[in-house]
Scaffold this motif. Structure first.
Motif, PDB file in Angstrom:
ATOM      1  N   SER A  19      21.554  -8.278  14.446  1.00 33.14           N
ATOM      2  CA  SER A  19      21.958  -9.676  14.573  1.00 33.14           C
ATOM      3  C   SER A  19      21.017 -10.428  15.506  1.00 33.14           C
ATOM      4  CB  SER A  19      23.391  -9.766  15.114  1.00 33.14           C
ATOM      5  OG  SER A  19      23.827 -11.114  15.150  1.00 33.14           O
ATOM      6  N   ALA A  20      20.721 -11.673  15.146  1.00 31.26           N
ATOM      7  CA  ALA A  20      19.846 -12.511  15.965  1.00 31.26           C
ATOM      8  C   ALA A  20      20.390 -13.937  16.007  1.00 31.26           C
ATOM      9  CB  ALA A  20      18.434 -12.515  15.394  1.00 31.26           C
ATOM     10  N   GLU A  21      20.245 -14.576  17.162  1.00 33.00           N
ATOM     11  CA  GLU A  21      20.588 -15.987  17.314  1.00 33.00           C
ATOM     12  C   GLU A  21      19.361 -16.815  16.968  1.00 33.00           C
ATOM     13  OE1 GLU A  21      22.165 -17.290  21.015  1.00 33.00           O
ATOM     14  OE2 GLU A  21      23.694 -15.729  21.091  1.00 33.00           O
ATOM     15  N   THR A  22      19.546 -17.816  16.115  1.00 30.17           N
ATOM     16  CA  THR A  22      18.444 -18.692  15.736  1.00 30.17           C
ATOM     17  C   THR A  22      18.916 -20.143  15.729  1.00 30.17           C
ATOM     18  OG1 THR A  22      18.908 -18.574  13.356  1.00 30.17           O
ATOM     19  CG2 THR A  22      17.462 -16.863  14.272  1.00 30.17           C
ATOM     20  N   PHE A  23      17.969 -21.059  15.727  1.00 31.05           N
ATOM     21  CA  PHE A  23      18.252 -22.489  15.648  1.00 31.05           C
ATOM     22  C   PHE A  23      17.371 -23.121  14.564  1.00 31.05           C
ATOM     23  CE2 PHE A  23      19.856 -21.384  19.795  1.00 31.05           C
ATOM     24  CZ  PHE A  23      20.972 -22.200  19.960  1.00 31.05           C
ATOM     25  N   PRO A  24      17.512 -22.692  13.305  1.00 32.81           N
ATOM     26  CA  PRO A  24      16.635 -23.195  12.240  1.00 32.81           C
ATOM     27  C   PRO A  24      16.893 -24.649  11.840  1.00 32.81           C
ATOM     28  CG  PRO A  24      18.321 -21.792  11.300  1.00 32.81           C
ATOM     29  CD  PRO A  24      18.467 -21.713  12.801  1.00 32.81           C
ATOM     30  N   PHE A  25      18.048 -25.189  12.218  1.00 34.35           N
ATOM     31  CA  PHE A  25      18.419 -26.554  11.823  1.00 34.35           C
ATOM     32  C   PHE A  25      18.392 -27.519  12.998  1.00 34.35           C
ATOM     33  CE2 PHE A  25      20.987 -23.652   9.050  1.00 34.35           C
ATOM     34  CZ  PHE A  25      20.189 -23.774   7.937  1.00 34.35           C
ATOM     35  N   GLU A  27      18.304 -27.939  17.579  1.00 32.88           N
ATOM     36  CA  GLU A  27      18.845 -27.303  18.785  1.00 32.88           C
ATOM     37  C   GLU A  27      20.356 -27.399  18.926  1.00 32.88           C
ATOM     38  OE1 GLU A  27      17.655 -30.634  22.022  1.00 32.88           O
ATOM     39  OE2 GLU A  27      15.987 -29.501  21.186  1.00 32.88           O
ATOM     40  N   GLN A  28      21.035 -28.021  17.982  1.00 33.92           N
ATOM     41  CA  GLN A  28      22.485 -28.179  18.043  1.00 33.92           C
ATOM     42  C   GLN A  28      23.226 -27.094  17.255  1.00 33.92           C
ATOM     43  OE1 GLN A  28      23.825 -32.219  17.612  1.00 33.92           O
ATOM     44  NE2 GLN A  28      25.576 -31.602  16.375  1.00 33.92           N
ATOM     45  N   THR A  29      22.607 -26.587  16.186  1.00 34.00           N
ATOM     46  CA  THR A  29      23.291 -25.641  15.303  1.00 34.00           C
ATOM     47  C   THR A  29      22.795 -24.222  15.553  1.00 34.00           C
ATOM     48  OG1 THR A  29      23.480 -27.373  13.634  1.00 34.00           O
ATOM     49  CG2 THR A  29      23.890 -25.107  12.912  1.00 34.00           C
ATOM     50  N   LEU A  30      23.679 -23.412  16.132  1.00 30.74           N
ATOM     51  CA  LEU A  30      23.397 -22.006  16.388  1.00 30.74           C
ATOM     52  C   LEU A  30      23.726 -21.211  15.126  1.00 30.74           C
ATOM     53  CD1 LEU A  30      22.800 -19.523  18.182  1.00 30.74           C
ATOM     54  CD2 LEU A  30      25.152 -19.704  19.029  1.00 30.74           C
ATOM     55  N   VAL A  31      22.744 -20.458  14.646  1.00 26.46           N
ATOM     56  CA  VAL A  31      22.917 -19.665  13.436  1.00 26.46           C
ATOM     57  C   VAL A  31      22.734 -18.193  13.784  1.00 26.46           C
ATOM     58  CG1 VAL A  31      22.055 -19.219  11.099  1.00 26.46           C
ATOM     59  CG2 VAL A  31      22.043 -21.557  12.010  1.00 26.46           C
ATOM     60  N   PHE A  32      23.703 -17.386  13.412  1.00 25.37           N
ATOM     61  CA  PHE A  32      23.606 -15.934  13.577  1.00 25.37           C
ATOM     62  C   PHE A  32      23.123 -15.357  12.256  1.00 25.37           C
ATOM     63  CE2 PHE A  32      26.793 -17.341  16.594  1.00 25.37           C
ATOM     64  CZ  PHE A  32      26.368 -16.722  17.765  1.00 25.37           C
ATOM     65  N   LYS A  33      22.071 -14.550  12.336  1.00 28.50           N
ATOM     66  CA  LYS A  33      21.494 -13.939  11.145  1.00 28.50           C
ATOM     67  C   LYS A  33      21.422 -12.434  11.325  1.00 28.50           C
ATOM     68  CE  LYS A  33      18.449 -17.772   9.849  1.00 28.50           C
ATOM     69  NZ  LYS A  33      17.049 -18.120   9.506  1.00 28.50           N
ATOM     70  N   VAL A  34      21.497 -11.740  10.197  1.00 35.13           N
ATOM     71  CA  VAL A  34      21.227 -10.307  10.176  1.00 35.13           C
ATOM     72  C   VAL A  34      20.085 -10.110   9.195  1.00 35.13           C
ATOM     73  CG1 VAL A  34      23.091  -9.856   8.479  1.00 35.13           C
ATOM     74  CG2 VAL A  34      22.129  -7.990   9.837  1.00 35.13           C
ATOM     75  N   MET A  35      19.002  -9.515   9.685  1.00 37.82           N
ATOM     76  CA  MET A  35      17.810  -9.287   8.870  1.00 37.82           C
ATOM     77  C   MET A  35      17.360 -10.588   8.187  1.00 37.82           C
ATOM     78  SD  MET A  35      17.348  -6.149   9.624  1.00 37.82           S
ATOM     79  CE  MET A  35      16.032  -5.621   8.566  1.00 37.82           C
ATOM     80  N   GLY A  36      17.458 -11.700   8.915  1.00 35.87           N
ATOM     81  CA  GLY A  36      16.989 -12.995   8.425  1.00 35.87           C
ATOM     82  C   GLY A  36      17.958 -13.750   7.547  1.00 35.87           C
ATOM     83  N   LYS A  37      19.160 -13.215   7.312  1.00 38.22           N
ATOM     84  CA  LYS A  37      20.155 -13.866   6.444  1.00 38.22           C
ATOM     85  C   LYS A  37      21.336 -14.348   7.284  1.00 38.22           C
ATOM     86  CE  LYS A  37      18.061 -12.592   2.590  1.00 38.22           C
ATOM     87  NZ  LYS A  37      17.453 -13.518   1.674  1.00 38.22           N
ATOM     88  N   MET A  38      21.754 -15.594   7.041  1.00 34.43           N
ATOM     89  CA  MET A  38      22.847 -16.193   7.812  1.00 34.43           C
ATOM     90  C   MET A  38      24.193 -15.542   7.514  1.00 34.43           C
ATOM     91  SD  MET A  38      22.189 -20.308   7.626  1.00 34.43           S
ATOM     92  CE  MET A  38      22.627 -20.428   5.905  1.00 34.43           C
ATOM     93  N   TYR A  39      24.963 -15.344   8.594  1.00 34.27           N
ATOM     94  CA  TYR A  39      26.355 -14.921   8.403  1.00 34.27           C
ATOM     95  C   TYR A  39      27.331 -15.750   9.222  1.00 34.27           C
ATOM     96  CZ  TYR A  39      26.234 -12.061  12.714  1.00 34.27           C
ATOM     97  OH  TYR A  39      26.141 -11.617  14.017  1.00 34.27           O
ATOM     98  N   ALA A  40      26.846 -16.542  10.178  1.00 33.03           N
ATOM     99  CA  ALA A  40      27.724 -17.408  10.960  1.00 33.03           C
ATOM    100  C   ALA A  40      26.913 -18.573  11.517  1.00 33.03           C
ATOM    101  CB  ALA A  40      28.384 -16.634  12.094  1.00 33.03           C
ATOM    102  N   LEU A  41      27.545 -19.752  11.572  1.00 30.99           N
ATOM    103  CA  LEU A  41      26.909 -20.948  12.136  1.00 30.99           C
ATOM    104  C   LEU A  41      27.932 -21.695  12.967  1.00 30.99           C
ATOM    105  CD1 LEU A  41      26.361 -21.037   8.752  1.00 30.99           C
ATOM    106  CD2 LEU A  41      24.759 -22.735   9.512  1.00 30.99           C
TER     107      LEU A  41
END
Length: 121
Positions: A19-25, A27-41
């Motif tokens: 799992s990784a925390e990212t902000f692809p959208f 700095e307001q939207t925190l996206v959790f990804k596993v192996m580069g795929k979103m599972y929670a925002l």
């Protein structure tokens, strides 16, 4: 009252393999990804915590019928995503089960090689 906070969500998701925390959208939207795929925002600046979670379409409908805090995914594919508002109406254990379900759905959809990398972590 609920003990689910942005911090507890970050901690819980951060413990999942790959799992990784990212902000692809932005700095307001925190996206959790596993192996580069979103599972929670989630919107980290919102006054009311809500989380978009991937969900099996049949279970998504059941959750929406059972909890007013569970709605079709905001800005997401409404068949495969729910938005869960953290207002205390969804029991904590069930919320964490929804997070696990989202993560597991995404892992299940990964390429075999990526799943193998995860199991080696």
């Amino acid at each position: 009252m609920t003990n689910i906070t942005l911090d507890s969500l970050r901690k819980y998701c951060g413990q999942k393999p790959g799992s990784a925390e990212t902000f692809p959208f932005g700095e307001q939207t925190l996206v959790f990804k596993v192996m580069g795929k979103m599972y929670a925002l989630t919107d980290i600046n919102s006054s009311e915590l809500s989380v978009n979670l991937k969900c099996d379409p049949d279970w998504a409908m059941i959750l929406r019928e059972h909890y007013s805090a569970v709605k079709p995914g905001y800005h997401m594919n409404k068949r495969h995503w729910n938005t869960v508002t953290i207002d205390g109406s969804v029991p904590e254990d069930e919320f964490w089960e929804m997070v696990d379900h989202s993560y597991n759905l995404v892992v299940k959809g990964l390429k075999k090689a990526d799943r193998q990398i995860l199991t080696g972590m």
